[in-house]
Design a protein around this motif. Structure first.
Motif, PDB file in Angstrom:
ATOM      1  N   ALA A 245     -69.555  -1.766 -41.929  1.00 40.20           N
ATOM      2  CA  ALA A 245     -69.676  -3.176 -41.574  1.00 40.20           C
ATOM      3  C   ALA A 245     -70.627  -3.905 -42.524  1.00 40.20           C
ATOM      4  CB  ALA A 245     -70.152  -3.305 -40.131  1.00 40.20           C
ATOM      5  N   HIS A 246     -71.707  -3.214 -42.914  1.00 36.73           N
ATOM      6  CA  HIS A 246     -72.646  -3.816 -43.860  1.00 36.73           C
ATOM      7  C   HIS A 246     -71.965  -4.071 -45.200  1.00 36.73           C
ATOM      8  CE1 HIS A 246     -76.611  -3.599 -46.312  1.00 36.73           C
ATOM      9  NE2 HIS A 246     -76.391  -4.835 -45.887  1.00 36.73           N
ATOM     10  N   ALA A 247     -71.151  -3.136 -45.645  1.00 33.69           N
ATOM     11  CA  ALA A 247     -70.416  -3.309 -46.900  1.00 33.69           C
ATOM     12  C   ALA A 247     -69.461  -4.497 -46.798  1.00 33.69           C
ATOM     13  CB  ALA A 247     -69.649  -2.031 -47.245  1.00 33.69           C
ATOM     14  N   GLU A 248     -68.833  -4.656 -45.659  1.00 35.32           N
ATOM     15  CA  GLU A 248     -67.927  -5.796 -45.465  1.00 35.32           C
ATOM     16  C   GLU A 248     -68.701  -7.110 -45.510  1.00 35.32           C
ATOM     17  OE1 GLU A 248     -64.285  -7.171 -42.557  1.00 35.32           O
ATOM     18  OE2 GLU A 248     -65.953  -6.064 -41.652  1.00 35.32           O
ATOM     19  N   ALA A 249     -69.880  -7.129 -44.892  1.00 36.12           N
ATOM     20  CA  ALA A 249     -70.699  -8.342 -44.909  1.00 36.12           C
ATOM     21  C   ALA A 249     -71.079  -8.714 -46.343  1.00 36.12           C
ATOM     22  CB  ALA A 249     -71.939  -8.148 -44.048  1.00 36.12           C
ATOM     23  N   ILE A 250     -71.453  -7.718 -47.137  1.00 37.44           N
ATOM     24  CA  ILE A 250     -71.810  -7.974 -48.541  1.00 37.44           C
ATOM     25  C   ILE A 250     -70.593  -8.471 -49.314  1.00 37.44           C
ATOM     26  CG2 ILE A 250     -72.536  -6.864 -50.688  1.00 37.44           C
ATOM     27  CD1 ILE A 250     -74.292  -5.010 -48.973  1.00 37.44           C
ATOM     28  N   GLU A 251     -69.450  -7.840 -49.074  1.00 37.75           N
ATOM     29  CA  GLU A 251     -68.211  -8.221 -49.759  1.00 37.75           C
ATOM     30  C   GLU A 251     -67.870  -9.692 -49.528  1.00 37.75           C
ATOM     31  OE1 GLU A 251     -63.413  -7.225 -49.496  1.00 37.75           O
ATOM     32  OE2 GLU A 251     -64.878  -5.921 -48.494  1.00 37.75           O
ATOM     33  N   HIS A 252     -68.140 -10.182 -48.320  1.00 43.33           N
ATOM     34  CA  HIS A 252     -67.803 -11.563 -47.982  1.00 43.33           C
ATOM     35  C   HIS A 252     -68.966 -12.520 -48.201  1.00 43.33           C
ATOM     36  CE1 HIS A 252     -63.745 -10.902 -46.369  1.00 43.33           C
ATOM     37  NE2 HIS A 252     -64.206  -9.724 -45.980  1.00 43.33           N
ATOM     38  N   GLY A 253     -70.019 -12.038 -48.838  1.00 36.81           N
ATOM     39  CA  GLY A 253     -71.117 -12.910 -49.217  1.00 36.81           C
ATOM     40  C   GLY A 253     -72.041 -13.321 -48.088  1.00 36.81           C
ATOM     41  N   VAL A 254     -72.057 -12.542 -46.991  1.00 34.99           N
ATOM     42  CA  VAL A 254     -72.908 -12.909 -45.853  1.00 34.99           C
ATOM     43  C   VAL A 254     -73.859 -11.771 -45.490  1.00 34.99           C
ATOM     44  CG1 VAL A 254     -71.227 -14.551 -44.926  1.00 34.99           C
ATOM     45  CG2 VAL A 254     -71.139 -12.151 -44.176  1.00 34.99           C
ATOM     46  N   GLY A 255     -74.067 -10.838 -46.409  1.00 34.64           N
ATOM     47  CA  GLY A 255     -74.898  -9.676 -46.120  1.00 34.64           C
ATOM     48  C   GLY A 255     -76.305 -10.024 -45.702  1.00 34.64           C
ATOM     49  N   ASP A 256     -76.839 -11.138 -46.248  1.00 31.50           N
ATOM     50  CA  ASP A 256     -78.208 -11.518 -45.906  1.00 31.50           C
ATOM     51  C   ASP A 256     -78.300 -12.272 -44.589  1.00 31.50           C
ATOM     52  OD1 ASP A 256     -76.817 -13.711 -46.851  1.00 31.50           O
ATOM     53  OD2 ASP A 256     -78.561 -14.600 -47.860  1.00 31.50           O
ATOM     54  N   ARG A 257     -77.163 -12.477 -43.919  1.00 33.21           N
ATOM     55  CA  ARG A 257     -77.153 -13.200 -42.639  1.00 33.21           C
ATOM     56  C   ARG A 257     -76.734 -12.314 -41.472  1.00 33.21           C
ATOM     57  NH1 ARG A 257     -73.117 -17.462 -44.002  1.00 33.21           N
ATOM     58  NH2 ARG A 257     -73.383 -18.090 -41.822  1.00 33.21           N
ATOM     59  N   VAL A 258     -76.643 -11.011 -41.712  1.00 32.60           N
ATOM     60  CA  VAL A 258     -76.292 -10.065 -40.647  1.00 32.60           C
ATOM     61  C   VAL A 258     -77.410  -9.041 -40.508  1.00 32.60           C
ATOM     62  CG1 VAL A 258     -74.576  -8.468 -39.737  1.00 32.60           C
ATOM     63  CG2 VAL A 258     -73.846 -10.336 -41.226  1.00 32.60           C
ATOM     64  N   LEU A 259     -77.912  -8.888 -39.302  1.00 30.35           N
ATOM     65  CA  LEU A 259     -78.991  -7.941 -39.020  1.00 30.35           C
ATOM     66  C   LEU A 259     -78.448  -6.824 -38.141  1.00 30.35           C
ATOM     67  CD1 LEU A 259     -81.993  -7.122 -39.057  1.00 30.35           C
ATOM     68  CD2 LEU A 259     -82.330  -8.634 -37.076  1.00 30.35           C
ATOM     69  N   PHE A 260     -78.373  -5.614 -38.696  1.00 30.03           N
ATOM     70  CA  PHE A 260     -77.860  -4.467 -37.943  1.00 30.03           C
ATOM     71  C   PHE A 260     -79.036  -3.731 -37.303  1.00 30.03           C
ATOM     72  CE2 PHE A 260     -74.630  -5.269 -41.153  1.00 30.03           C
ATOM     73  CZ  PHE A 260     -73.451  -5.166 -40.427  1.00 30.03           C
ATOM     74  N   LEU A 261     -79.039  -3.651 -35.982  1.00 23.90           N
ATOM     75  CA  LEU A 261     -80.132  -2.994 -35.265  1.00 23.90           C
ATOM     76  C   LEU A 261     -79.781  -1.592 -34.788  1.00 23.90           C
ATOM     77  CD1 LEU A 261     -81.626  -5.866 -33.060  1.00 23.90           C
ATOM     78  CD2 LEU A 261     -82.245  -5.169 -35.371  1.00 23.90           C
ATOM     79  N   GLY A 262     -78.497  -1.229 -34.835  1.00 22.91           N
ATOM     80  CA  GLY A 262     -78.103   0.063 -34.283  1.00 22.91           C
ATOM     81  C   GLY A 262     -78.195   0.060 -32.767  1.00 22.91           C
ATOM     82  N   VAL A 263     -78.315   1.243 -32.189  1.00 25.91           N
ATOM     83  CA  VAL A 263     -78.392   1.356 -30.728  1.00 25.91           C
ATOM     84  C   VAL A 263     -79.769   0.917 -30.251  1.00 25.91           C
ATOM     85  CG1 VAL A 263     -78.264   2.942 -28.774  1.00 25.91           C
ATOM     86  CG2 VAL A 263     -76.716   3.232 -30.715  1.00 25.91           C
TER      87      VAL A 263
END
Length: 392
Positions: A245-263
């Motif tokens: 999912a992080h790779a997809e966010a970077i691919e679409h130019g929004v990687g710096d606007r998604v915060l992955f916290l995990g469980v």
């Protein structure tokens, strides 16, 4: 006093089926019912349960084994357990094919079809074949007297999947812990946002779920391209799918606007940092997390699946959208740029819409169902005795 036996693989505070059964147990007891529980551990008669594995493949194998074992051997053990309690009304939550009431927490076939899987893609897996045959016996036969669906949409899916249903269908949605999930105080909100490095004026959407594909995280991530004022927090998943999912966010130019916290176990604390909930799922039986978000005062952007179309009202407590990144992103941008007064009204509407679904009220509906089944059983017994006397 009504005596109830819940049949469930596992029970305990938290989320999922185990959490539903646990909340019902607490509230049914508070309403005066006597409640017992038959679990996977009960069927194994105290023998230790195999430990869960961090290896995904091993975890799936063990999970499949537990499901098949509890569906077969567990069914036989549960029937023996219920035979020793002839006065009890039994509520089965998963796997076991026994009990007066079966609570349908989801349909595998409906879920896979909603994600575009072909019949070959579904039935080439022998576990899927087993589940279909088991549940065909469950739903087309007379094992259960009532099948409880968690939404009207799920009742429709049940009929579409299995055709004529043997037990009568009743709809009782899941509930929500209104004390645990509530709008945060300004201090709680500020503390939660500070921990995550969020500014006071940023509007943050949140996605919660472990199955990123089915629950539509990709549509939320891609939607950020059409919602440039919003940030997105993602709770759940494992290392592998988070990386994808992080790779997809970077691919679409929004990687710096998604915060992955995990469980995260302390879900209310993290919801306190957010402003709205995003859930473009392909299939849900109910989706507890939608109710939890609404109870927390978060407007919901969701696809019209599960319970969402029965509780989300456009412009009152959120929006229903198509499973499309443009549609999702447009609503995210709308909420991210809404004026404070209008946004506060949406937050109040979100909380108000959830207040009718506290676990106490949901448990009351299950208790009323159990009491009706008791009365039907007594009436049937009286009618049979009367017929015997007449015949004699």
């Amino acid at each position: 006093m009504t005596r109830i036996v819940q049949i469930v693989p596992f029970i305990g505070p938290g989320t999922g089926v185990a959490g539903v059964a646990w909340h019902l147990q607490q509230e049914l007891q508070a309403l005066g019912a006597t409640v017992e529980v038959f679990t996977f551990q009960s069927a194994r008669r105290g023998r230790s349960t195999p430990r869960s594995s961090r290896n995904t493949i091993l975890a799936r194998i063990r999970g499949g084994w537990r499901m098949i074992w509890f569906s077969t051997v567990g069914t036989r053990c549960a029937k023996q357990y219920l035979a020793e309690r002839p006065d009890a009304i039994s509520i089965c939550h998963n796997n076991v094919v026994a009990g007066d009431v079966y609570v349908n927490h989801g349909l595998l076939l409906a879920s896979m079809r909603a994600r575009g899987r072909s019949w070959w893609g579904i039935y080439r897996n022998p576990v899927h074949d087993f589940i279909y045959l088991r549940d065909r016996i469950r739903y087309r036969g007379r094992t259960h007297r009532v099948a409880v669906c968690l939404s009207e949409g799920e009742a429709d899916d049940l009929r579409a999947t299995y055709g004529p249903i043997g037990p009568r269908i009743e709809v009782i949605p899941n509930g929500v812990d209104l004390d645990r999930f509530r709008p945060p105080t300004p201090e709680e909100r500020a503390a939660a946002r500070s921990e995550l490095g969020l500014g006071p004026d940023q509007r943050v959407g949140v996605f919660v779920g472990h199955e990123f594909s089915r629950k539509g995280l990709s549509f939320a991530i891609r939607g950020l391209a059409y919602g440039p004022s919003a940030l997105l927090m993602v709770i759940g998943g494992n290392d592998e799918i988070i990386a994808e999912a992080h790779a997809e966010a970077i691919e679409h130019g929004v990687g710096d606007r998604v915060l992955f916290l995990g469980v995260r176990k302390d879900l209310p604390h993290h919801l306190a940092a957010c402003d709205f909930f995003v859930f473009p799922s392909a299939y849900e039986a109910n989706a507890l997390v939608v109710l939890e978000a609404l109870a927390s005062g978060l407007p919901v952007i969701a696809t019209p699946v599960g319970f969402a179309p029965e509780i989300v009202r456009d412009g009152e407590n959120g929006y229903l959208v198509e499973r499309d990144p443009v549609a999702v992103g447009a609503r995210m941008e709308e909420l991210a740029t809404l004026d404070d007064e209008s946004f506060a009204a949406l937050r109040r509407g979100a909380r108000a819409s959830a207040e009718a679904y506290g676990w106490r009220e949901v448990a009351r509906r299950y208790l009323e169902l159990a009491e009706r089944l008791e009365a039907e059983r007594s009436g049937a017994g009286t009618d049979a005795a009367s017929a015997d006397r007449t015949t004699g």
